[in-house]
Design a protein around this motif. Structure first.
Motif, short mmCIF file in Angstrom:
data_model
loop_
_atom_site.label_atom_id
_atom_site.label_comp_id
_atom_site.label_asym_id
_atom_site.label_seq_id
_atom_site.Cartn_x
_atom_site.Cartn_y
_atom_site.Cartn_z
N CYS A 1 -3.43 -3.52 9.35
CA CYS A 1 -3.67 -3.36 7.77
C CYS A 1 -3.32 -3.24 6.74
O CYS A 1 -3.37 -3.62 5.24
N MET A 2 -2.02 -3.78 6.63
CA MET A 2 -1.18 -3.28 5.53
C MET A 2 -1.66 -5.54 4.86
O MET A 2 -1.53 -5.66 4.19
N PRO B 1 0.86 -1.56 0.05
CA PRO B 1 0.08 0.28 0.24
C PRO B 1 0.52 2.04 0.21
O PRO B 1 1.67 1.39 0.62
N GLY B 2 1.32 2.12 -1.01
CA GLY B 2 1.38 3.06 -0.73
C GLY B 2 2.31 3.34 -1.28
O GLY B 2 3.07 4.50 -1.45
N HIS B 3 3.01 1.90 -1.81
CA HIS B 3 4.00 1.92 -2.90
C HIS B 3 3.87 1.45 -4.64
O HIS B 3 3.32 0.91 -4.73
N PRO C 1 -4.50 3.29 1.33
CA PRO C 1 -5.62 3.46 1.52
C PRO C 1 -6.36 4.14 2.60
O PRO C 1 -4.98 4.51 3.46
N SER C 2 -7.28 5.19 2.20
CA SER C 2 -8.07 5.53 3.51
C SER C 2 -8.42 5.40 4.60
O SER C 2 -8.51 3.66 5.14
N LYS D 1 -9.70 1.09 11.22
CA LYS D 1 -7.86 0.92 12.30
C LYS D 1 -7.10 0.96 12.02
O LYS D 1 -7.06 2.48 10.67
N THR D 2 -6.47 1.56 13.31
CA THR D 2 -5.12 2.16 13.36
C THR D 2 -3.98 1.18 13.28
O THR D 2 -3.22 2.18 13.51
N ASP D 3 -4.41 0.22 13.25
CA ASP D 3 -2.73 -0.58 13.13
C ASP D 3 -2.16 -1.20 12.26
O ASP D 3 -3.15 -1.59 10.50
N VAL D 4 -1.47 -0.29 11.53
CA VAL D 4 -1.07 0.13 9.50
C VAL D 4 -0.25 -1.67 9.62
O VAL D 4 -0.38 -1.91 8.18
#
Length: 266
Positions: free
Chosen positions: A71-72, A49-51, A57-58, A65-68
């Protein structure tokens, strides 16, 4: 899937092999190794994500969820083929460990390339980097991504005899794709700082292959030696005169070891 699906490039035929890159990188960093692996496997190159070609994702898309790290892992699970082997490099190796624990029926084996259970030095873990060093690196990334990444790539080939050849290749590969999103860099930093997987390793039931460079100054060789002793079923290949990128320094040995390790899997 839908809007938050990751970019995946697949090539070759055979058993499924998933490649997960490291922090601030993208799936193009594997160089020519995927083409050689594709002679034996159905290779899936994933941009985290983001690479690369995957966007970050937002909070809405992650269900709040805030545990990155979690989420990844969930984003990768969405595109994970059943009955696969996962090969993770550096931070991607930590994700491979989490995926093996979470999806034991879908992940048959794992290959950990230049991976450590903790990048950060802790009271009872000496084979890591100082937290302040990592935070300073992240701040420099925000200010000047290009210069900071060039320095980071130089660090990754320290101790490698042909660094003069490998380093230009790494720089060329890195800048072939767009700069990671700031949110992705911050998420990666959070994972690098927080992750301490030492107590989880004994719970992994899948066979593991560890491919490591004996001169790695990011994921210390001693960490790989320690990890081998924790797994229920693990093999360590320590490459001499090699640093943090064995798949670029020794692509032939890298591919041959994965093929040998997964031979009975086929």
């Amino acid at each position: 899937m839908g809007e938050v699906s990751l970019y995946v490039e697949s090539l070759g035929e055979g058993p499924d092999l998933v490649l997960l890159h490291g922090w601030a990188m993208h799936s193009g960093m594997w160089g020519e190794a995927p083409e050689f692996l594709a002679q034996h496997f159905r290779v899936h190159l994933i941009d985290l994500p983001g690479h690369g070609f995957s966007r970050f994702p937002s909070l809405y898309e992650t269900g709040g969820k805030t545990d990155v790290g979690e989420c990844m892992v969930e984003r990768v699970v969405e595109v994970l083929p059943p009955g696969c082997v996962i090969c993770g490099w550096s931070l991607g190796g930590q994700l491979a460990i989490e995926l093996a624990l979470r999806e034991p029926a879908r992940v048959k084996k794992i290959v950990l390339t230049s991976t450590t259970p903790s990048f950060v030095k802790r009271k009872d873990w000496q084979w890591g980097m100082e937290e302040l060093t990592l935070r300073a690196f992240a701040e420099n990334l925000k200010r000047d991504f290009s210069t900071t990444m060039k320095r980071f790539l130089t660090l990754q080939v320290n101790g490698r005899g042909d660094a003069g050849k490998v380093l230009p290749e790494m720089r060329r590969l890195l800048f072939e794709r767009s700069v990671p999103e700031p949110e992705a860099l911050e998420a990666g930093l959070q994972i690098v700082l927080a992750n301490d997987l030492r107590r989880k390793l004994r719970s992994i039931v899948q066979p593991a292959l560890l491919i490591h460079g004996e001169n790695d100054v990011i994921a210390y060789p001693e960490a790989a030696e320690w990890m081998k002793q924790q797994f229920q079923d693990a093999e360590l290949v320590m490459l001499p005169n090699c640093s943090h990128v064995p798949f670029l320094s020794y692509p032939d040995k890298f591919v041959a070891n994965i093929v040998r390790f997964t031979d009975e899997f086929k």
